[in-house]
Scaffold this motif. Structure first.
Motif, mmCIF file in Angstrom:
data_model
loop_
_atom_site.group_PDB
_atom_site.id
_atom_site.type_symbol
_atom_site.label_atom_id
_atom_site.label_comp_id
_atom_site.label_asym_id
_atom_site.label_seq_id
_atom_site.Cartn_x
_atom_site.Cartn_y
_atom_site.Cartn_z
ATOM 1 N N ASN A 113 4.602 0.002 6.726
ATOM 2 C CA ASN A 113 4.639 0.053 5.270
ATOM 3 C C ASN A 113 3.385 -0.497 4.613
ATOM 4 N N VAL A 114 2.782 -1.501 5.188
ATOM 5 C CA VAL A 114 1.517 -1.991 4.628
ATOM 6 C C VAL A 114 0.450 -0.902 4.718
ATOM 7 N N VAL A 115 0.359 -0.267 5.875
ATOM 8 C CA VAL A 115 -0.674 0.757 6.082
ATOM 9 C C VAL A 115 -0.404 2.003 5.243
ATOM 10 N N THR A 116 0.802 2.576 5.371
ATOM 11 C CA THR A 116 1.081 3.837 4.674
ATOM 12 C C THR A 116 1.106 3.658 3.154
ATOM 13 N N THR A 117 1.660 2.562 2.676
ATOM 14 C CA THR A 117 1.694 2.336 1.226
ATOM 15 C C THR A 117 0.290 2.169 0.674
ATOM 16 N N SER A 118 -0.566 1.475 1.401
ATOM 17 C CA SER A 118 -1.957 1.312 0.966
ATOM 18 C C SER A 118 -2.666 2.659 0.919
ATOM 19 N N LEU A 119 -2.468 3.471 1.949
ATOM 20 C CA LEU A 119 -3.119 4.793 1.984
ATOM 21 C C LEU A 119 -2.606 5.686 0.860
ATOM 22 N N VAL A 120 -1.307 5.633 0.610
ATOM 23 C CA VAL A 120 -0.738 6.443 -0.476
ATOM 24 C C VAL A 120 -1.305 6.006 -1.818
ATOM 25 N N CYS A 121 -1.373 4.704 -2.057
ATOM 26 C CA CYS A 121 -1.925 4.200 -3.321
ATOM 27 C C CYS A 121 -3.385 4.592 -3.493
ATOM 28 N N LEU A 122 -4.154 4.511 -2.421
ATOM 29 C CA LEU A 122 -5.562 4.903 -2.493
ATOM 30 C C LEU A 122 -5.711 6.385 -2.753
ATOM 31 N N ALA A 123 -4.848 7.200 -2.144
ATOM 32 C CA ALA A 123 -4.896 8.644 -2.372
ATOM 33 C C ALA A 123 -4.530 8.983 -3.811
#
Length: 502
Positions: free
Chosen positions: A403-413
């Protein structure tokens, strides 16, 4: 002597195939509806009442949008990614869940059709996104939220659900216990909400300092729906109307009540006030804590879990939060990290201690594979007990990392497309700027008079700081900037209307 004839409703036909149990199917649809009511209208009115007046519409609408968006994504690709054929040990193969042929077949578990299972699992996915919203209320750009929901569902929720709940998932086959979503839903939403709050940024300083609920009674109504809806949340996960479902329901409510009372007692002892907001938080942490264990622990364990869930998240929120720089830096509006991430982790680890092998056999149908550490010592199976604790810890690490990784990537996208945060000017105004609508046709933001004798419990960020008090004094004899803007707009609209009819 001939057997008495069966009642006509028990005969099979095209609409009632031999593998379907009508009672189980009816209960599963009822349980799914109860969980759906936790979100719509439960969390809609809980959020709408718990936030500052200028954010009531926006907060409620974020929940409503997420519910609708998740359903469309769920039948389009989300369900099969989470519960379909195995692609890799943590993800299923993408496919739709829309065809008559697929929906009317027997589900992967339980004696009811895929259509029932798709709906049941959808309401769990939807409430996870709505819980995440609680961490970013009061400043996230609504258009960014519209993009965040389908992306996070696709690239984060489906991974956790397949890994822990699907029959072919890595942690599911290893023997990790998550009865009804302590990991998949609550730990995920707590960590993802905290991560999203970091990327979105904080509310306005004055909103962080003074964020009184605009309607505590409305918030209580939402909390009540949330509590009663948990009957379906945990009672529906045996996929049958059986004795394990009954145990899960009772344990759920016992733990929630114990947690609420524990939190309430701590508030009275340390703050000298019985806070209704604190009671709601204690209720939620109890419900979250029992979720991974509901049908696999005894009643005495549910009480112990309630005491822990009413005290440990209380401590992290009231003590650790105020001393931790990172917790202070990240603006988690509804304290989702404490009520869901902390309580979910606590519940998962306590499940590893108290999981009863006989009850696990009722749920999983595999005696001896699931043994809580407490029973491992009691039965002399130390290895199995420590193995269970180890699996529960691995589950925590996995869900947090994903969740830390995927949520960060989603927010950046999303940030590449639209700003994650509203402008400062729009945040000053709130609902009127975001949606052109207001919750109530009254003035003021619910700020207390400076001479109020009552609690500032909900002001978690300051709890009586001099800066906040100065903010209240500054509003004594003047209308806020927000109200001034809204007043001018109202006057202009009235003038335009009158000129049109003259």
């Amino acid at each position: 002597m001939a057997s008495p004839p069966l009642p006509p409703n028990l005969f099979t036909d095209q609409a009632n195939p031999p593998w379907m149990n009508k009672g189980d199917n009816a209960w599963q649809l009822t349980a799914a509806t109860l969980v759906g009511l936790q979100s719509v209208p439960g969390l809609i009115i809980l959020y709408g009442g718990a936030v500052k007046k200028k954010w009531a519409v926006n907060s409620a609408f974020m929940a409503l949008y997420a519910f609708a968006c998740v359903l469309v994504c769920w039948v389009g690709w989300g369900y099969r990614l989470s519960f379909g054929d195995k692609l890799i040990p943590i993800w299923g193969k993408i496919n739709v869940a829309l065809s008559e042929h697929y929906l009317l077949e027997q589900a992967f578990s339980g004696k009811f059709p895929n259509a029932t299972m798709v709906f049941f699992q959808f309401v769990f996915a939807a409430i996870t996104l709505i819980l995440i919203a609680g961490a970013v209320l009061g400043r996230m750009n609504f258009y960014a939220w519209m993009l965040f929901v389908p992306l996070w569902l696709t690239f984060s929720y489906t991974i956790g659900a397949y890994t822990i709940w699907s029959t072919g998932g890595w942690l599911a086959t290893a023997g990790m216990i998550d009865y009804s979503g302590g990991y998949v839903i609550h730990l995920s939403s707590g960590v993802a909400g905290f991560t999203a709050a970091y990327w979105v940024g904080p509310r306005l300083t004055k909103d962080r300092e003074r964020f009184p609920p605009n309607n505590i009674l409305l918030m209580l109504a939402g909390a009540g729906l949330l509590w009663m809806g948990w009957t379906g949340f945990n009672g529906g996960d045996p996929y049958a109307a059986n004795i394990d479902a009954s145990l899960a329901v009772l344990n759920t409510h016992v733990c929630a009540a114990t947690s609420l009372l524990t939190w309430l007692i701590l508030d009275i002892v340390f703050f000298g006030k019985a806070s209704v907001i604190g009671a709601v938080q204690g209720m939620i942490t109890g419900l979250v804590c029992i979720t991974p264990a509901a049908g696999v622990v005894h009643g005495w364990a549910a009480i112990i879990m309630g005491i822990c869930s009413g005290s440990i998240p209380w401590f992290t929120m009231m003590v650790v939060h105020k001393k931790s720089e990172i917790l202070q830096k990240v603006d988690d509006t509804m304290a989702v990290f404490h009520t869901h991430a902390v309580a979910g982790t606590l519940g998962g680890l306590l499940t590893g201690l108290f999981a009863n092998p006989k009850l696990c056999n009722l749920f999983y149908g595999k005696y001896g594979q699931y043994v809580g550490l407490f029973y491992g010592f009691q039965m002399g199976e130390y290895h199995n007990g420590f193995r269970q604790i180890g699996l529960q810890l691995i589950g925590v690490v996995f869900i947090v990392s994903v969740n830390v990784v995927t949520t960060s990537l989603v927010c950046l996208a999303v940030r590449f497309i639209v700003p994650l945060r509203m402008t400062e000017e729009d945040m000053e105004i709130g609902d009127e700027a975001a949606h052109g609508e207001e919750a109530y046709a009254i003035w003021g933001q619910g700020d207390r008079n400076e001479n109020s004798r009552f609690s500032t419990y909900n002001d978690v960020e300051i709890n009586g700081s001099s800066k906040a008090k100065g903010h209240v004094f500054s509003h004594k004899h003047r209308r806020s900037f927000v109200d001034t803007v809204l007043w001018r707009r109202a006057v202009l609209r009235a003038a335009s209307f009158l000129s049109g009819i003259s």
